[in-house]
Each structure stands twice: as C-alpha cells, then as structure tokens.
Design an enzyme around this catalytic site. Structure first.
Site, PDB file in Angstrom:
ATOM      1  N   ASP A 136      -4.132  -7.716   1.725  1.00 16.00           N
ATOM      2  CA  ASP A 136      -3.605  -6.767   0.744  1.00 16.00           C
ATOM      3  C   ASP A 136      -2.823  -5.670   1.455  1.00 16.00           C
ATOM      4  O   ASP A 136      -3.019  -5.418   2.652  1.00 16.00           O
ATOM      5  CB  ASP A 136      -4.758  -6.146  -0.053  1.00 16.00           C
ATOM      6  N   ARG A 137      -1.962  -5.002   0.733  1.00 14.23           N
ATOM      7  CA  ARG A 137      -1.060  -4.001   1.304  1.00 14.23           C
ATOM      8  C   ARG A 137      -1.803  -2.964   2.137  1.00 14.23           C
ATOM      9  O   ARG A 137      -1.365  -2.587   3.221  1.00 14.23           O
ATOM     10  CB  ARG A 137      -0.286  -3.304   0.174  1.00 14.23           C
TER      11      ARG A 137
END
EC number: 5.4.99.-
Length: 293
Positions: A136-137
């Site tokens: 995830d970011r």
C-alpha cells in the site's frame, strides 16, 4: 531488459525437445512464444533452431530474452530509490512511505514505477514494470521486482506456491497477546471501491499470524506473516481484533503519533529465480515506527 541464459545439456535432459526442456526450467508459454518470435531467441550450439529440436548430451543451448520496449503510460520521474540489491534478474527496493507502487488515475507521477522508469532511462535500458509484492502507498519496506520476463514468471510461480517468505512488522494499539492467528474472511465493503471488511458470509479466506515482540507506550510491536494475501489484510484483521494500526487513514485515522499506517515490509526470504541461491533481505524498522515504541 535483455538477458542471455546458457545451458549445457547433461544426461538428465538428453533426448528432450527444446520446448519441453524450457518448460521444465520454468519458462511460461508466453515467454517461449516471445523467444520463438525473437531473432536468435533460441540457439543450439550457436545455430538458430526450432523448439521441437532434440537435445543431446553436451549441447549448448542459448536463450536470448530481448525486450526493446518499456511499459506504456509510466512517466519517468527522478526519485531517490533505496536499492538494497540488484542483478540481471531482480531488484529489491526498500520503499519509503507516501509512495504508491504504480500509477493510478489520481496519481500518475509519484510512484515507485515512475522512479524506476527514470532510473533505467538514464541507463538507456528498456523498463517493464513487474512488481511481485505490492505494498500500500503508506506501507514501507521491501519490494521485489523482476527485471525480465523469465525471472518474472519464475517468481510469480514461487508466490503461487508460497515459496517466498514475507515478514511484516506492525505497531498496533493496545497490548496484543503473545501470539495469535486471525482467521476471518475479507470482502470489499459495500458502496466502497477501496475499503475492505471482515465478511463471514461472502468474504474470501484470509489468515494472519502474529507474534508480540515488544509492548511499550500502549503500543504493541508485532511480527506478522500472512497465509493468504488479501487487499489490506493486516490492516483489516488488526482492526477486527481490536488492535488497529495507528495512522491508518481508512481503518483508524489516529494521527496523534504517526501520519501513516504503522506497517513495514521487514523481511524477504526466497531462492533466486535463476541461480537458485538462497537470499534473505531485511529492512530495519523506519524511524516513525521506532518512535511509537
């Protein structure tokens, strides 16, 4: 990326057809078709041959993987990359927070893919983005990427067979048990594109194992391994048992002590896709998570 691989045929593969030999080595149908369509893609003792040619002991089989085009729609952007390892087949990067893995509709130039596109552009090398473990970011840590289509198909099969060991470190609110397993199916939340939730009726099988490493300041540092790989699995499961990750903008927007989810891809263990050498990479806990504990 261009890659040349050479095989000296021994007794084990005498009288194999080249196509059967390549499949035995893990070449996918897609890669074999690419080789057939590539000039000098497959050479036997220096001569171009068909893949139904029979091999004999002592033969020298040369495979030339040639890729001349790069991934479309990935804009090269200069970026600091923490490269932990690189060879002809793989690259391992310790990803920073606030960096997505690949471009999306609302973020086309601040991603790991953009940074790698620039990194290879300045080397005048074609770049095809092949990420094996997407984060995830705002999750930091180790990311494994394949540099050619052969290493990509080998690593993808290793992931399918669960032959790549991944360990995460997470900081969770409250005191966790010493160890535990969370077995709770996960599904997309109604009316949401991004958010997931535990759904015991329609959810997909999801299993997370954790071990408490340290408890301090009402935070638990845990080692986490996944038996399945669902979207947001760790974040959803930790919230489900009442110990969400601080700084998680979807599942627990508590930014008092950290401004992103306290999750880190800490360790990767696998055999190299080509050399078969045992490899292990460890990325230390980032500063913002260390401060929590």
């Amino acid at each position: 990326m261009n890659r040349t691989l050479t095989y000296i045929i021994d007794n084990q593969y005498t009288l194999y057809r080249i196509g059967d030999f390549l499949r035995e080595q893990g070449y996918s149908r897609h890669v074999i078709i690419h080789l057939k369509q590539t000039e000098n893609g497959i050479l036997l003792n220096g001569n171009w041959v068909y893949i139904n040619t029979v091999l004999n002991i002592g033969d020298c089989l040369t495979v030339n993987i040639i890729e001349e085009t790069s991934s479309e729609h990935i804009v090269p952007v200069k970026m600091d990359l923490n490269i932990m390892y690189e060879d002809e087949d793989i690259i391992v990067i310790n990803k920073s927070a606030h960096i997505a893995i690949h471009p999306s509709q609302n973020n086309f130039d601040n991603t790991l893919a953009n940074g790698l596109a620039f990194y290879y552009q300045v080397q005048s090398l074609p770049f095809v983005f092949r990420c094996l473990n997407r984060l995830d970011r705002d999750t930091t840590g180790l990311v494994l990427l394949a540099k050619n289509m052969y290493s990509s198909c080998i690593l993808s099969e290793m992931i399918r067979k669960r032959e790549i060991h991944r360990e995460y470190l997470a900081v969770a609110e409250g005191r966790l048990n010493s160890f535990g397993t969370i077995n709770a199916p996960i599904n997309r939340k109604d009316n949401s594109i991004i958010e997931r939730c535990v759904d015991t009726i329609n959810g997909q099988r999801a299993i997370t194992h954790y071990k408490l490493l340290q408890y301090r300041n009402d935070y638990s540092l845990a080692s986490i391994t996944l038996e399945t790989g669902r979207t947001h699995q760790i974040r959803v499961h930790m919230k489900h048992i009442g110990h969400p990750l601080p700084g998680d903008f979807i599942y627990n927007p508590n930014y008092r002590d950290i401004n992103r989810q306290a999750l880190h891809s800490h360790r990767l263990i696998f055999n190299h896709p080509v050399t078969k050498k045992a490899m292990e990479f460890v990325a230390p806990l980032p500063d913002d998570m260390q401060i929590l504990i």
